[in-house]
Design an enzyme around this catalytic site. Sequence first.
Site, mmCIF file in Angstrom:
data_model
loop_
_atom_site.group_PDB
_atom_site.id
_atom_site.type_symbol
_atom_site.label_atom_id
_atom_site.label_comp_id
_atom_site.label_asym_id
_atom_site.label_seq_id
_atom_site.Cartn_x
_atom_site.Cartn_y
_atom_site.Cartn_z
ATOM 1 N N ASP A 141 -3.616 8.032 -1.647
ATOM 2 C CA ASP A 141 -3.869 6.697 -2.077
ATOM 3 C C ASP A 141 -5.274 6.841 -2.529
ATOM 4 O O ASP A 141 -6.128 6.594 -1.752
ATOM 5 C CB ASP A 141 -3.449 5.769 -1.025
ATOM 6 C CG ASP A 141 -3.617 4.295 -1.622
ATOM 7 O OD1 ASP A 141 -3.293 4.133 -2.620
ATOM 8 O OD2 ASP A 141 -4.341 3.581 -0.782
ATOM 9 N N CYS A 162 -5.100 1.046 -6.409
ATOM 10 C CA CYS A 162 -4.829 -0.264 -6.844
ATOM 11 C C CYS A 162 -5.878 -0.885 -7.820
ATOM 12 O O CYS A 162 -6.589 -1.435 -7.669
ATOM 13 C CB CYS A 162 -5.165 -0.907 -5.350
ATOM 14 S SG CYS A 162 -6.971 -0.609 -4.824
ATOM 15 N N ASP A 189 -9.619 9.952 7.065
ATOM 16 C CA ASP A 189 -10.452 8.859 6.225
ATOM 17 C C ASP A 189 -11.750 9.262 6.232
ATOM 18 O O ASP A 189 -12.317 10.077 7.314
ATOM 19 C CB ASP A 189 -10.306 7.401 6.687
ATOM 20 C CG ASP A 189 -11.039 6.643 5.601
ATOM 21 O OD1 ASP A 189 -10.156 6.160 4.857
ATOM 22 O OD2 ASP A 189 -12.163 6.091 5.536
ATOM 23 N N GLY A 245 -4.632 1.595 7.100
ATOM 24 C CA GLY A 245 -3.823 2.184 7.928
ATOM 25 C C GLY A 245 -2.176 1.371 7.381
ATOM 26 O O GLY A 245 -1.349 1.933 8.103
ATOM 27 N N GLY A 246 -1.934 0.624 6.436
ATOM 28 C CA GLY A 246 -0.924 -0.070 6.119
ATOM 29 C C GLY A 246 0.123 0.784 5.667
ATOM 30 O O GLY A 246 1.292 0.823 6.044
ATOM 31 N N ASP A 270 -13.646 14.558 5.197
ATOM 32 C CA ASP A 270 -13.611 14.371 3.746
ATOM 33 C C ASP A 270 -12.350 15.159 3.256
ATOM 34 O O ASP A 270 -12.360 16.486 3.439
ATOM 35 C CB ASP A 270 -14.775 15.019 3.358
ATOM 36 C CG ASP A 270 -14.825 14.868 1.819
ATOM 37 O OD1 ASP A 270 -13.812 14.763 1.277
ATOM 38 O OD2 ASP A 270 -16.332 15.034 1.193
#
Length: 448
Positions: free
Chosen positions: A329, A382, A283, A263-264, A310
């Site tokens: 993301d 990331c 999510d 949640g950032g 999903d």
Amino acid sequence: MTKYALRESALDLLTRIGEQGGFSHVLLDREISKQKLSRQDGALLTEIVYGTLQRRDLIDYSIQPYIAKQKKIKPWVRWLLYMSVYQMVFLERVPDHAIIHEAVEISKKRGHKGISSFMNGVLRNVQRKGVQSLDKIEDPVERMAIETSHPQWLVNRWVDQYGMETTKEMCEANNQHLPMSLRVQPLRISREEAMKQLQEDGYRVEESALSPQGFLVLEGAILSHSLFQEGYVTVQDQSSMLVAEMMDLERGLSVLDACSAPGGKTTHIAEKMEDEGEVVAYDLHEKKAKLVSKKAEQLQLTSITASQADSRKLGEKHTPGTFDRILLDAPCSGLGVLRGKPDIKYHKKEEDIFSLRKIQDDLLREVAPLLKPGGKIVYSTCTVDRHENEEAVKHFLKENPDFEVDPAFFKELPEALQESQGLTEIGLQLFPQDWDTDGFFLTRLYKK
């Protein structure tokens, strides 16, 4: 906590992370809270656990001459050896004789006489003769892999993609401590005000160049400070803050965050829109979606709705052309976050990159129709692997001619990143050595 008990805690954590695949950052935070460790003890425990994990392969290579080839060593004994050698070679505060004494005592307590004399023998050899030199390794890639404790398949991939020099810098950066970075909740406090309060309380802080809401904590344990506890600031890596900064947000937009936990980025999006508009967050796991709601509540943000789904099936929930902005993301190999989660490098395999890429392709393909014409998607990961980043985006653009890389993306990047070595015509690759951040990729696509 006695130093003896602290070493026992470190050994338990290392055995769980190394053998059972527990997440280092989660288990470490939990242990520090559970034992109510002082700032100093918490820092030492963190140093031993992270340092040992980061240097595991180098330590293993270093002590080979002192271990009989055929000897089968129990996992806890191996980790006790690793953490003891790590302290002897890399930490200066504790004298060798104290480290050896504690390791032998722990061996006696957990094992038998044979184990404690084996432990004593190996560690005394390290003390007297030093560790095995890397000079015998002729292949430079193999030497780099062992010296920086990265699996050789990974170093090979990075050398192919970025060359020796960038790879060496990246591997070395992955073994450095990552400073804690924070984001202010700007509807409640300004960055200047938060930094001033922390400085007055003895913290060392500095502004982030990547987000006007971000700053680094160079000294001081932030999680016990009232600013964090009361939701005026939240922990987020600088590279991850860049995502909402680059989404071209304004008040009143309708935004989809397709893979939102923890949640950032979701909460940052809501802050950038001054909590006006709607942020619809999903999510795959119910439990993780709840974390997003909890984070929004902590930061007093009301424009976020988080639920389980999903995101490859969101076409069943939303009609095409619903959202002004989409953030994907994407789930990835995580090879950019090895500074904070060093265990990842030992658990990942090369084939993981290819199976994750299939999920990334599916997600991009399925969420794209939900964007309005003239809308924008930010795709981020990331990781530092081109297959999951640039190549995934190129593949999507080839299949979707109504999308293009948004040329305005490059002009809007923070000034500090305008000359970045990781800029290509597809997007921005941040390396961990660049800005004291995680390795991270992002780009913005425009729907014509």
